[in-house]
Design a protein around this motif. Structure first.
Motif, PDB file in Angstrom:
ATOM      1  N   GLY A   4       0.821  -1.209   0.000  1.00 31.99           N
ATOM      2  CA  GLY A   4       0.000   0.000   0.000  1.00 31.99           C
ATOM      3  C   GLY A   4       0.856   1.261   0.000  1.00 31.99           C
ATOM      4  O   GLY A   4       0.554   2.241  -0.692  1.00 31.99           O
ATOM      5  N   THR A   5       1.919   1.249   0.777  1.00 33.98           N
ATOM      6  CA  THR A   5       2.836   2.395   0.830  1.00 33.98           C
ATOM      7  C   THR A   5       3.530   2.589  -0.521  1.00 33.98           C
ATOM      8  O   THR A   5       3.700   3.720  -0.999  1.00 33.98           O
ATOM      9  N   LYS A   6       3.916   1.485  -1.153  1.00 31.42           N
ATOM     10  CA  LYS A   6       4.580   1.563  -2.463  1.00 31.42           C
ATOM     11  C   LYS A   6       3.630   2.158  -3.513  1.00 31.42           C
ATOM     12  O   LYS A   6       4.050   2.962  -4.348  1.00 31.42           O
ATOM     13  N   ILE A   7       2.361   1.812  -3.456  1.00 23.08           N
ATOM     14  CA  ILE A   7       1.387   2.350  -4.408  1.00 23.08           C
ATOM     15  C   ILE A   7       1.229   3.853  -4.195  1.00 23.08           C
ATOM     16  O   ILE A   7       1.180   4.627  -5.160  1.00 23.08           O
ATOM     17  N   VAL A   8       1.167   4.294  -2.949  1.00 18.63           N
ATOM     18  CA  VAL A   8       1.034   5.723  -2.655  1.00 18.63           C
ATOM     19  C   VAL A   8       2.266   6.479  -3.140  1.00 18.63           C
ATOM     20  O   VAL A   8       2.155   7.563  -3.742  1.00 18.63           O
ATOM     21  N   ILE A   9       3.466   5.949  -2.939  1.00 21.41           N
ATOM     22  CA  ILE A   9       4.701   6.608  -3.388  1.00 21.41           C
ATOM     23  C   ILE A   9       4.712   6.731  -4.911  1.00 21.41           C
ATOM     24  O   ILE A   9       5.020   7.790  -5.456  1.00 21.41           O
ATOM     25  N   VAL A  10       4.345   5.670  -5.621  1.00 14.61           N
ATOM     26  CA  VAL A  10       4.299   5.695  -7.089  1.00 14.61           C
ATOM     27  C   VAL A  10       3.263   6.729  -7.547  1.00 14.61           C
ATOM     28  O   VAL A  10       3.520   7.501  -8.485  1.00 14.61           O
ATOM     29  N   PHE A  11       2.119   6.768  -6.901  1.00 10.44           N
ATOM     30  CA  PHE A  11       1.088   7.729  -7.270  1.00 10.44           C
ATOM     31  C   PHE A  11       1.563   9.165  -7.060  1.00 10.44           C
ATOM     32  O   PHE A  11       1.345  10.032  -7.911  1.00 10.44           O
ATOM     33  N   VAL A  12       2.216   9.452  -5.933  1.00  8.12           N
ATOM     34  CA  VAL A  12       2.720  10.799  -5.649  1.00  8.12           C
ATOM     35  C   VAL A  12       3.795  11.190  -6.674  1.00  8.12           C
ATOM     36  O   VAL A  12       3.805  12.321  -7.180  1.00  8.12           O
ATOM     37  N   LEU A  13       4.692  10.277  -7.018  1.00  9.70           N
ATOM     38  CA  LEU A  13       5.718  10.559  -8.020  1.00  9.70           C
ATOM     39  C   LEU A  13       5.090  10.819  -9.391  1.00  9.70           C
ATOM     40  O   LEU A  13       5.494  11.734 -10.112  1.00  9.70           O
ATOM     41  N   PHE A  14       4.082  10.033  -9.757  1.00  7.09           N
ATOM     42  CA  PHE A  14       3.388  10.218 -11.026  1.00  7.09           C
ATOM     43  C   PHE A  14       2.690  11.577 -11.068  1.00  7.09           C
ATOM     44  O   PHE A  14       2.774  12.303 -12.055  1.00  7.09           O
ATOM     45  N   ALA A  15       2.006  11.942  -9.974  1.00  7.11           N
ATOM     46  CA  ALA A  15       1.328  13.232  -9.911  1.00  7.11           C
ATOM     47  C   ALA A  15       2.341  14.376 -10.003  1.00  7.11           C
ATOM     48  O   ALA A  15       2.105  15.386 -10.682  1.00  7.11           O
ATOM     49  N   GLY A  16       3.488  14.232  -9.368  1.00  4.70           N
ATOM     50  CA  GLY A  16       4.538  15.253  -9.443  1.00  4.70           C
ATOM     51  C   GLY A  16       5.071  15.403 -10.869  1.00  4.70           C
ATOM     52  O   GLY A  16       5.314  16.520 -11.340  1.00  4.70           O
ATOM     53  N   LEU A  17       5.221  14.284 -11.559  1.00  6.44           N
ATOM     54  CA  LEU A  17       5.670  14.313 -12.952  1.00  6.44           C
ATOM     55  C   LEU A  17       4.651  15.030 -13.830  1.00  6.44           C
ATOM     56  O   LEU A  17       5.016  15.874 -14.666  1.00  6.44           O
ATOM     57  N   ILE A  18       3.377  14.741 -13.653  1.00  8.39           N
ATOM     58  CA  ILE A  18       2.329  15.383 -14.446  1.00  8.39           C
ATOM     59  C   ILE A  18       2.301  16.883 -14.185  1.00  8.39           C
ATOM     60  O   ILE A  18       2.210  17.686 -15.120  1.00  8.39           O
ATOM     61  N   VAL A  19       2.386  17.299 -12.939  1.00 10.22           N
ATOM     62  CA  VAL A  19       2.387  18.725 -12.598  1.00 10.22           C
ATOM     63  C   VAL A  19       3.599  19.415 -13.221  1.00 10.22           C
ATOM     64  O   VAL A  19       3.488  20.522 -13.776  1.00 10.22           O
ATOM     65  N   THR A  20       4.763  18.780 -13.185  1.00 14.09           N
ATOM     66  CA  THR A  20       5.973  19.341 -13.795  1.00 14.09           C
ATOM     67  C   THR A  20       5.798  19.509 -15.301  1.00 14.09           C
ATOM     68  O   THR A  20       6.123  20.557 -15.870  1.00 14.09           O
ATOM     69  N   LEU A  21       5.278  18.498 -15.992  1.00 15.83           N
ATOM     70  CA  LEU A  21       5.075  18.571 -17.437  1.00 15.83           C
ATOM     71  C   LEU A  21       4.055  19.643 -17.815  1.00 15.83           C
ATOM     72  O   LEU A  21       4.246  20.366 -18.792  1.00 15.83           O
ATOM     73  N   VAL A  22       2.992  19.773 -17.038  1.00 10.61           N
ATOM     74  CA  VAL A  22       1.992  20.807 -17.309  1.00 10.61           C
ATOM     75  C   VAL A  22       2.606  22.193 -17.120  1.00 10.61           C
ATOM     76  O   VAL A  22       2.390  23.097 -17.936  1.00 10.61           O
ATOM     77  N   THR A  23       3.402  22.376 -16.089  1.00  8.88           N
ATOM     78  CA  THR A  23       4.059  23.658 -15.832  1.00  8.88           C
ATOM     79  C   THR A  23       5.002  24.023 -16.976  1.00  8.88           C
ATOM     80  O   THR A  23       4.998  25.158 -17.459  1.00  8.88           O
ATOM     81  N   ILE A  24       5.797  23.073 -17.428  1.00  8.85           N
ATOM     82  CA  ILE A  24       6.727  23.324 -18.533  1.00  8.85           C
ATOM     83  C   ILE A  24       5.966  23.662 -19.816  1.00  8.85           C
ATOM     84  O   ILE A  24       6.317  24.599 -20.539  1.00  8.85           O
ATOM     85  N   SER A  25       4.901  22.928 -20.096  1.00  2.59           N
ATOM     86  CA  SER A  25       4.151  23.167 -21.340  1.00  2.59           C
ATOM     87  C   SER A  25       3.421  24.514 -21.311  1.00  2.59           C
ATOM     88  O   SER A  25       3.243  25.136 -22.353  1.00  2.59           O
TER      89      SER A  25
END
Length: 144
Positions: A4-25
């Motif tokens: 469960g902790t691993k899923i939350v970490i992957v989700f947080v990293l994925f959300a951070g990646l999406i926010v970074t890509l949206v900011t750059i674009s």
């Protein structure tokens, strides 16, 4: 660490990646090549006719040369030196650098453009004019 902790970490990293890509674009310049691009596209058949008219000129065609040592673009108009029209220095990567000048060859049929202050890179020189009731258009790519 449980699954469960691993899923939350992957989700947080994925959300951070999406926010970074949206900011750059969002910071990217998405301007069109020309402000009236759609109007130009509708009237492109007229442009095709201007290009055909230019090609029919044969020996009377304009010559566009670039003298790198003097940083000067020379437009030579053989024959009728009284051609009047427009010379558009077009920068595909940055519309704010574009500039337009009147086409007015001197008595020898030459017109000189000082390009020392032009930004280095790819430029397109677009020349359009009207003569004897016909419209003409020529375009040349130039690297300064």
């Amino acid at each position: 660490m449980n699954w469960g902790t691993k899923i939350v970490i992957v989700f947080v990293l994925f959300a951070g990646l999406i926010v970074t890509l949206v900011t750059i674009s969002m910071k990217q310049d998405v301007s069109l090549v020309a402000k009236d691009y759609y109007v130009q596209e509708i009237a492109y058949q007229d442009q095709i006719e201007r290009i055909k008219n230019y090609k029919k000129l044969g020996a009377e065609q304009l010559r566009i040369t670039y003298d790198d040592s003097r940083s000067v673009v020379v437009i030579t108009a053989p024959g009728n030196h009284k051609r009047e029209g427009e010379v558009h220095f077009f920068r595909p990567s940055d519309a704010s650098l574009d500039s337009k000048y009147a086409l007015k060859p001197n008595g020898d049929g030459h017109q000189y453009f000082d390009v020392k202050n032009f930004k280095k890179g790819l430029w397109k020189i677009k020349i359009s004019w009207q003569e004897n009731g016909r419209e003409y258009y020529e375009e040349k790519t130039l690297v300064i």
